[in-house]
Motif scaffolding. Structure first.
Motif, PDB file in Angstrom:
ATOM      1  N   UNK A 246       0.798  -1.213   0.000  1.00 25.03           N
ATOM      2  CA  UNK A 246       0.000   0.000   0.000  1.00 25.03           C
ATOM      3  C   UNK A 246       0.839   1.275   0.000  1.00 25.03           C
ATOM      4  N   UNK A 247       2.024   1.221   0.594  1.00 28.35           N
ATOM      5  CA  UNK A 247       2.842   2.425   0.701  1.00 28.35           C
ATOM      6  C   UNK A 247       3.641   2.726  -0.560  1.00 28.35           C
ATOM      7  N   UNK A 248       3.515   1.903  -1.599  1.00 28.60           N
ATOM      8  CA  UNK A 248       4.283   2.111  -2.819  1.00 28.60           C
ATOM      9  C   UNK A 248       3.845   3.410  -3.493  1.00 28.60           C
ATOM     10  N   UNK A 249       4.817   4.122  -4.091  1.00 30.00           N
ATOM     11  CA  UNK A 249       4.486   5.309  -4.866  1.00 30.00           C
ATOM     12  C   UNK A 249       5.242   5.277  -6.181  1.00 30.00           C
ATOM     13  N   UNK A 250       5.055   6.332  -6.998  1.00 31.08           N
ATOM     14  CA  UNK A 250       5.609   6.313  -8.342  1.00 31.08           C
ATOM     15  C   UNK A 250       7.132   6.340  -8.371  1.00 31.08           C
ATOM     16  N   UNK A 251       7.735   6.817  -7.303  1.00 30.80           N
ATOM     17  CA  UNK A 251       9.195   6.823  -7.254  1.00 30.80           C
ATOM     18  C   UNK A 251       9.719   5.476  -6.786  1.00 30.80           C
ATOM     19  N   UNK A 252       9.087   4.914  -5.767  1.00 34.34           N
ATOM     20  CA  UNK A 252       9.582   3.663  -5.197  1.00 34.34           C
ATOM     21  C   UNK A 252       9.159   2.425  -5.984  1.00 34.34           C
ATOM     22  N   UNK A 253       8.096   2.531  -6.785  1.00 34.25           N
ATOM     23  CA  UNK A 253       7.565   1.342  -7.477  1.00 34.25           C
ATOM     24  C   UNK A 253       8.599   0.657  -8.380  1.00 34.25           C
ATOM     25  N   UNK A 254       9.299   1.377  -9.254  1.00 34.53           N
ATOM     26  CA  UNK A 254      10.296   0.688 -10.097  1.00 34.53           C
ATOM     27  C   UNK A 254      11.384  -0.003  -9.288  1.00 34.53           C
ATOM     28  N   UNK A 255      11.809   0.636  -8.168  1.00 32.29           N
ATOM     29  CA  UNK A 255      12.838   0.036  -7.313  1.00 32.29           C
ATOM     30  C   UNK A 255      12.299  -1.234  -6.661  1.00 32.29           C
ATOM     31  N   UNK A 256      11.056  -1.170  -6.159  1.00 32.88           N
ATOM     32  CA  UNK A 256      10.456  -2.333  -5.505  1.00 32.88           C
ATOM     33  C   UNK A 256      10.273  -3.482  -6.492  1.00 32.88           C
ATOM     34  N   UNK A 257       9.920  -3.167  -7.738  1.00 37.38           N
ATOM     35  CA  UNK A 257       9.794  -4.212  -8.752  1.00 37.38           C
ATOM     36  C   UNK A 257      11.145  -4.861  -9.024  1.00 37.38           C
ATOM     37  N   UNK A 258      12.189  -4.034  -9.099  1.00 36.46           N
ATOM     38  CA  UNK A 258      13.534  -4.559  -9.349  1.00 36.46           C
ATOM     39  C   UNK A 258      13.998  -5.439  -8.197  1.00 36.46           C
ATOM     40  N   UNK A 259      13.718  -5.004  -6.957  1.00 32.80           N
ATOM     41  CA  UNK A 259      14.111  -5.785  -5.783  1.00 32.80           C
ATOM     42  C   UNK A 259      13.481  -7.170  -5.794  1.00 32.80           C
ATOM     43  N   UNK A 260      12.293  -7.260  -6.348  1.00 32.51           N
ATOM     44  CA  UNK A 260      11.573  -8.532  -6.373  1.00 32.51           C
ATOM     45  C   UNK A 260      11.847  -9.338  -7.642  1.00 32.51           C
ATOM     46  N   UNK A 261      12.779  -8.846  -8.456  1.00 31.64           N
ATOM     47  CA  UNK A 261      13.161  -9.590  -9.651  1.00 31.64           C
ATOM     48  C   UNK A 261      12.113  -9.555 -10.735  1.00 31.64           C
ATOM     49  N   UNK A 262      11.220  -8.542 -10.709  1.00 34.07           N
ATOM     50  CA  UNK A 262      10.176  -8.427 -11.735  1.00 34.07           C
ATOM     51  C   UNK A 262      10.757  -7.661 -12.921  1.00 34.07           C
ATOM     52  N   UNK A 263      10.814  -8.318 -14.067  1.00 30.74           N
ATOM     53  CA  UNK A 263      11.355  -7.678 -15.271  1.00 30.74           C
ATOM     54  C   UNK A 263      10.332  -6.684 -15.820  1.00 30.74           C
ATOM     55  N   UNK A 264      10.774  -5.481 -16.111  1.00 32.49           N
ATOM     56  CA  UNK A 264       9.902  -4.451 -16.673  1.00 32.49           C
ATOM     57  C   UNK A 264      10.415  -4.079 -18.058  1.00 32.49           C
ATOM     58  N   UNK A 265       9.531  -4.193 -19.065  1.00 37.40           N
ATOM     59  CA  UNK A 265       9.896  -3.845 -20.436  1.00 37.40           C
ATOM     60  C   UNK A 265       8.967  -2.753 -20.947  1.00 37.40           C
ATOM     61  N   UNK A 266       9.557  -1.758 -21.615  1.00 39.19           N
ATOM     62  CA  UNK A 266       8.784  -0.672 -22.212  1.00 39.19           C
ATOM     63  C   UNK A 266       8.975  -0.718 -23.727  1.00 39.19           C
ATOM     64  N   UNK A 267       7.882  -0.597 -24.455  1.00 42.18           N
ATOM     65  CA  UNK A 267       7.924  -0.651 -25.915  1.00 42.18           C
ATOM     66  C   UNK A 267       7.200   0.570 -26.471  1.00 42.18           C
TER      67      UNK A 267
END
Length: 528
Positions: free
Chosen positions: A382-403
């Motif tokens: 719940x505490x995630x925000x637009x700045x921390x979200x990409x970092x939290x995704x990376x910490x959890x090994x979630x690959x993010x791709x932009x096209x």
């Protein structure tokens, strides 16, 4: 005229100087947070408010804050700030989400050692002049199994330290990918498996509806006899009465608590219990952590007040003033698409793919992607925000791709979000129409046309006659009013999707009846 900032809790002299160096006028009153009436009386004179945990920013206080533009919390938790009320008044709420991580993780490890070796009790006994060497028989941590509930920023640091102590580490976190688990040297498990196997359990999750009372009597009964429990995250994760009963019975060998359901906790049923170690919310209390978060919040607030730059905001995207009018509707669309997909995701998330087509492909997609990831993660974090979200995704090994694709077949702009989990792939696409409102135009390849609404029901089903009648009758019998009804299908008799806006919440028993309709494959209540 220079902007004015009120500091109503204790911050370091260096942080105060940072404000001054940036040209911000500072009023340092570190004890004012304890006097809510005096604070309410003068808050209208300031553009910014810098706080720790003592100051309570309520809707009533905000009503007096006529000139307030930004609230900066030196630390991660904003339990003492009414964020929705601040948002409604156009006040940005910033925090410093990563300044306390190492300190909190180290405190959890320290409490685990204290539990393992009865250090507080042995210390008190020795100070009393006793020499009770045979009374305090501890246990080794080496080769013990540590169960980490929540393997994000803090949990992953705890896991790393525990691996260094030669412990076996198992982790429960729905957003932890298998690849990230391997990188950390931990075994990813389901929650019940963690309860069954762990010798020590440490909590590192936010307090939200899904995690409240995550350790209750039913959970404790699944744990092995002699388990030890550590909580440096949030009070409310553990049913304290259930923990006390388990300690009294001997099923739980010990507990170490840094947080409590009601704080400050000056009286508590577990205080004085021989098997319990208690500290007064010291997770972030080191010189280094306190200095770090103070300096960070001063920098962030100064940058916003003097330059308009937004960082670590919980209620506003990181967007420049020039971009805002054009980009904001698409930020909203991206977060809503993420929230839609995130609420439907119940298994381990491996990848997020965000496609931008048409005019939106030429915009600042960094902010858009951050908004989409925020929406995906927010149902659990719940505490995630637009700045921390990409970092939290990376910490959890979630690959993010932009096209990016500058051409779009059917719309001027289109955003398509695809989530890959352990079991399946799910996609949703949307656009912003001329009225500025985000709309859903495609789900899992099926064309749709639906608005987002506060309360919705999502149903996947076989396209068979009679379904709509049964579904609508069921809702009518339950007294649930249908506001809008959107349908889509691949082809006659094939997979179909039903997306319904309803007035009010959908009771669980009603959703169970929808799931019981023979042609229904999935039914989920969604909130936006």
């Amino acid at each position: 005229m220079a902007p004015r900032v009120l500091i109503s809790d204790k911050l370091s002299a260096t942080a105060v100087q940072i404000f001054k160096d940036h040209g911000v006028e500072v009023d340092y009153q570190p004890d004012l947070g304890k006097d809510k009436d005096k604070l309410a009386e003068i808050i209208g004179n300031y553009d910014g408010l810098a706080i720790r945990s003592t100051t309570k920013v309520t809707e009533k206080l905000l009503a007096n804050a006529k000139n307030l533009k930004v609230i900066g919390r030196a630390g991660i938790g904003v339990d003492n700030v009414d964020v929705p009320a601040a948002t409604a008044r156009g006040v940005i709420v910033m925090n410093t989400p990563f300044g306390n991580s190492i300190t909190t993780a180290e405190h959890a490890i320290a409490l685990m050692f204290a539990l393992a070796r009865d250090i507080p009790e042995a210390n008190a006994s020795t100070h009393d002049g006793k020499w009770e060497k045979n009374r305090f028989m501890g246990v080794e941590l080496t080769n013990k199994t540590l169960g980490v509930i929540g393997c994000g920023n803090i949990g992953s640091i705890v896991a790393d330290r525990a691996v260094g102590l030669k412990m076996r580490v198992i982790a429960y976190d729905p957003f932890l990918s298998n690849e990230r688990a391997v990188e950390l040297g931990v075994e990813k498990v389901e929650l019940d498996d963690l309860f069954r196997r762990a010798d020590f359990i440490t909590l590192h999750v936010p307090l939200i509806e899904k995690t409240r009372n995550i350790i209750d009597i039913s959970a404790i009964l699944k744990m092995k006899k002699g388990v030890r429990i550590i909580n440096c995250a949030r009070g409310g994760l553990i049913v304290e009465a259930d923990l006390k009963a388990a300690l009294d019975s001997g099923h739980v060998a010990g507990a170490a608590l840094d947080v409590f359901e009601t704080e400050p906790a000056t009286a508590h049923p577990l205080f004085g219990h021989p098997k319990v170690v208690c500290t007064p919310h010291l997770g972030a209390s080191t010189t280094e952590a306190q200095e770090n978060v103070a300096l960070q919040v001063a920098e962030q607030m100064s940058d916003y007040l003097m330059k308009g730059a937004v960082s670590n905001a919980l209620n506003m995207p990181s967007i420049t003033a020039e971009e805002a009018p054009r980009l904001t509707p698409f930020v909203k669309l991206a977060e809503l698409l993420g929230s839609f997909a995130g609420q439907l995701t119940e298994t381990g998330l491996k990848a997020i793919r965000i496609e931008y087509e048409g005019e939106v492909a030429g915009m600042n997609i960094r902010a858009l992607s951050a908004a989409a990831i925020t929406g995906v993660l927010k149902p659990l974090l719940q505490s995630v925000n637009m700045v921390s979200a990409p970092v939290m995704a990376k910490e959890r090994g979630i690959a993010v791709a932009e096209v990016r694709n500058n051409a779009s077949a059917n719309f001027e702009s289109l955003i398509r979000l695809t989530l890959t989990t352990d079991r399946q792939e799910r996609s949703i696409a949307g656009t912003v129409f001329a009225d500025g409102q985000p709309r859903i135009v495609e789900i899992k390849g099926i064309k749709m046309d639906a608005e987002f609404a506060p309360s919705m029901i999502y149903v996947t089903n076989e396209d068979k006659p009679g379904f709509i009648g049964k579904f609508a009758s069921l809702l009518g019998d339950a007294g649930i009013n249908i506001a809008t009804f959107a349908l889509g299908r691949l082809e006659q008799g094939a997979d179909a999707i039903c997306l319904v806006e309803v007035d009010g919440d959908v009771p669980a028993e009603v959703l169970d009846k929808v799931k019981a309709i023979p042609v229904v494959r999935q039914a989920k209540a969604l909130k936006f």
